[in-house]
Each structure stands twice: as structure tokens, then as C-alpha cells.
Enzyme design. Sequence first.
Site, PDB file in Angstrom:
ATOM      1  N   THR A  23       0.843  -1.190   0.000  1.00 17.35           N
ATOM      2  CA  THR A  23       0.000   0.000   0.000  1.00 17.35           C
ATOM      3  C   THR A  23       0.880   1.243   0.000  1.00 17.35           C
ATOM      4  O   THR A  23       2.029   1.216   0.433  1.00 17.35           O
ATOM      5  CB  THR A  23      -0.943   0.018   1.214  1.00 17.35           C
ATOM      6  OG1 THR A  23      -0.178   0.071   2.426  1.00 17.35           O
ATOM      7  CG2 THR A  23      -1.830  -1.218   1.227  1.00 17.35           C
ATOM      8  N   GLY A  24       0.325   2.339  -0.519  1.00 20.49           N
ATOM      9  CA  GLY A  24       1.131   3.553  -0.635  1.00 20.49           C
ATOM     10  C   GLY A  24       2.360   3.317  -1.486  1.00 20.49           C
ATOM     11  O   GLY A  24       3.474   3.690  -1.133  1.00 20.49           O
ATOM     12  N   SER A  26       3.037   4.218  -4.773  1.00 21.14           N
ATOM     13  CA  SER A  26       3.291   5.023  -5.971  1.00 21.14           C
ATOM     14  C   SER A  26       4.599   5.809  -5.903  1.00 21.14           C
ATOM     15  O   SER A  26       5.069   6.346  -6.902  1.00 21.14           O
ATOM     16  CB  SER A  26       2.129   5.993  -6.213  1.00 21.14           C
ATOM     17  OG  SER A  26       1.921   6.823  -5.080  1.00 21.14           O
ATOM     18  N   GLY A  27       5.216   5.897  -4.720  1.00 19.48           N
ATOM     19  CA  GLY A  27       6.472   6.642  -4.596  1.00 19.48           C
ATOM     20  C   GLY A  27       7.139   6.346  -3.268  1.00 19.48           C
ATOM     21  O   GLY A  27       6.636   5.572  -2.456  1.00 19.48           O
ATOM     22  N   GLY A  28       8.283   6.978  -3.033  1.00 16.59           N
ATOM     23  CA  GLY A  28       8.970   6.892  -1.758  1.00 16.59           C
ATOM     24  C   GLY A  28       9.296   5.470  -1.338  1.00 16.59           C
ATOM     25  O   GLY A  28       9.760   4.643  -2.135  1.00 16.59           O
ATOM     26  N   ILE A  29       9.046   5.157  -0.069  1.00 22.10           N
ATOM     27  CA  ILE A  29       9.387   3.857   0.507  1.00 22.10           C
ATOM     28  C   ILE A  29       8.620   2.736  -0.175  1.00 22.10           C
ATOM     29  O   ILE A  29       9.166   1.655  -0.422  1.00 22.10           O
ATOM     30  CB  ILE A  29       9.121   3.862   2.021  1.00 22.10           C
ATOM     31  CG1 ILE A  29      10.084   4.819   2.718  1.00 22.10           C
ATOM     32  CG2 ILE A  29       9.243   2.459   2.614  1.00 22.10           C
ATOM     33  CD1 ILE A  29       9.743   5.100   4.167  1.00 22.10           C
ATOM     34  N   GLY A  30       7.352   2.963  -0.500  1.00 24.41           N
ATOM     35  CA  GLY A  30       6.552   1.930  -1.145  1.00 24.41           C
ATOM     36  C   GLY A  30       7.110   1.534  -2.494  1.00 24.41           C
ATOM     37  O   GLY A  30       7.268   0.340  -2.787  1.00 24.41           O
ATOM     38  N   SER A 160       7.112   4.250  12.598  1.00 23.76           N
ATOM     39  CA  SER A 160       7.901   5.483  12.632  1.00 23.76           C
ATOM     40  C   SER A 160       8.601   5.568  13.979  1.00 23.76           C
ATOM     41  O   SER A 160       8.091   5.042  14.982  1.00 23.76           O
ATOM     42  CB  SER A 160       6.988   6.703  12.444  1.00 23.76           C
ATOM     43  OG  SER A 160       7.672   7.905  12.762  1.00 23.76           O
ATOM     44  N   TYR A 173      -0.507  11.394  15.106  1.00 27.34           N
ATOM     45  CA  TYR A 173       0.365  10.580  14.250  1.00 27.34           C
ATOM     46  C   TYR A 173       1.183   9.603  15.083  1.00 27.34           C
ATOM     47  O   TYR A 173       1.227   8.393  14.787  1.00 27.34           O
ATOM     48  CB  TYR A 173       1.289  11.490  13.446  1.00 27.34           C
ATOM     49  CG  TYR A 173       2.263  10.756  12.555  1.00 27.34           C
ATOM     50  CD1 TYR A 173       1.843  10.228  11.339  1.00 27.34           C
ATOM     51  CD2 TYR A 173       3.592  10.581  12.933  1.00 27.34           C
ATOM     52  CE1 TYR A 173       2.719   9.553  10.514  1.00 27.34           C
ATOM     53  CE2 TYR A 173       4.479   9.899  12.117  1.00 27.34           C
ATOM     54  CZ  TYR A 173       4.048   9.386  10.920  1.00 27.34           C
ATOM     55  OH  TYR A 173       4.923   8.697  10.107  1.00 27.34           O
TER      56      TYR A 173
END
Length: 263
Positions: A23-24, A26-30, A160, A173
Site C-alpha cells: 500500500t502507498g 506510488s512513490g517513496g518507501i513503497g 515510525s 500521528y
Amino acid sequence: MSLRFLFSPPMTLPLQGKLALITGCSGGIGAASAVALAAKGCSIAVHYNSAKIAAETLVQMLTTVHGVQAQAFQADMADYDAVRGLHAAVVAAMGNPDILFNNAGTTGKVVGKAGNIEDVTIEDFEKTWRTNTGSSFLLTQLCLPYMVSQKYGRIVFNSSVAAGIGGVIGPHYASSKSALHGMVHWIAVRYAKQGVTCNAVAPALIEDTTMMSNPSDEIRNMIPIGRLGKPDEVASVVETLVSNAYLTNKIMVVDGGLTPSAF
């Protein structure tokens, strides 16, 4: 030592042919994790919310460069019905996931270390928890029965360091991320004998991500190693958590030395 042993063909990669739902993605860590797992032979279900073009570009790269199956699936992770629909769509199109990386998340309103608790509305608190914690729980709940039936499964949550030290975003968060740790510990112990491992990676201040798109010098100076982390540095830990069958019930901190231990 025989020459036959020295020159024998390589064994099938442990992850070859497995399906990973990220999940998530589309960019970054994913996206970095998708590339790392695809390089090991995993098919990838690429989830995105709004970044359709980025997700489709990633799918094209995974299929052409790494030669694995990959498809993009849209869902708003703040909507539980959409999460159920995501799982159903992935199963219908690609099969049941063997690997689940619950990576999608949101910061909600950023109030900072010096903010006031009243700056976070209960609506923002609940949406942050729904996106970061509730949807991860629900998707795990949906994926686990198949993993148990196959006596193989890998579940990873993206937490995190805020879960352990409060962080720089806000209480909504930090608390949503710390709640993931309780899930890790319960799931890992409960399903260990069924061949399912469950872990979390806990990054801090990773650049080239939505959360750290424009970090201040103050934030950069918090990291003892002297720089922000890279998505592929987190992805390498995710790859380890997925590859190692003896590694479970762990929170793996990736923070450039910000915290001295795993909380």
C-alpha cells in the site's frame, strides 16, 4: 569439495513467484520496496490513492525491467469499504497476497514538537488513526486467512520512530504508529507456528517522500549520521523482513542513529 557443487545452478529465489501487496506504493518507501521485491522475483500489487500516473509508471517499470507481473489498484485508505474493495480487486486480478506491506499512511495536520494538543481536532485524530492503523488492521485481517492456509505469509507494517519518541508531527500521528507495534507483537506470536511472520520497520526522516518533501535545516541536524535517509535504505530492511523466515515480532528502526535502540 566437488566441482558439481561449485558450479551447480542457483537455487530458486525464496521470493520467486510470491505476490506482494504494497500500500502507498506510488512513490517513496513503497515504490522502493516494490523494486527491491520485484528484483527477487515477486509479483507486485501496486496500491495508490491519487497518484495514478506514478503508479502506472512504476507498474510499467516493474514489468519491463524486472519481468514480473504488476498491476495498479486505487483505494482511499481512510475508507474501510475501499480497503475491502482493494483486497477483493487484488485477489480477483492477481490472486491472494503472500506478502503484505502496510506502508500507506498520513500525517494529518502537522502541529510540530511545540504545538498544542488542542490544535488536533478529534476529526483529524480519527482520520489519522483510520488511515494509519485501522486500514492496516483490516487489510491484514483480510490477508491472513490465506497465508495461514498456505502456511506461508509475510506481514510488515511501516511505523515510525515517532511511535517511540513522539516525533515531530503530533500526538495523533505518533499514537497511530505506536498502535501498530501492539498489532505486530500479537500477530507475530499468534501466527508464528502457521508460517506467518509479522514485523515493522520504523523509519525516521526519509527524504524523497511526501512527509519529508521540504525538510528544514533543524530537522536535518537532528540525525547523527548527518543526512536524511533514502527510501531504498528502508526498502532493504523490508526485503530482509520478508526474506528471513526466522525474523518475527521485531520493530526494525531505520533512523540514522536518532534513537540508541529499538525504543
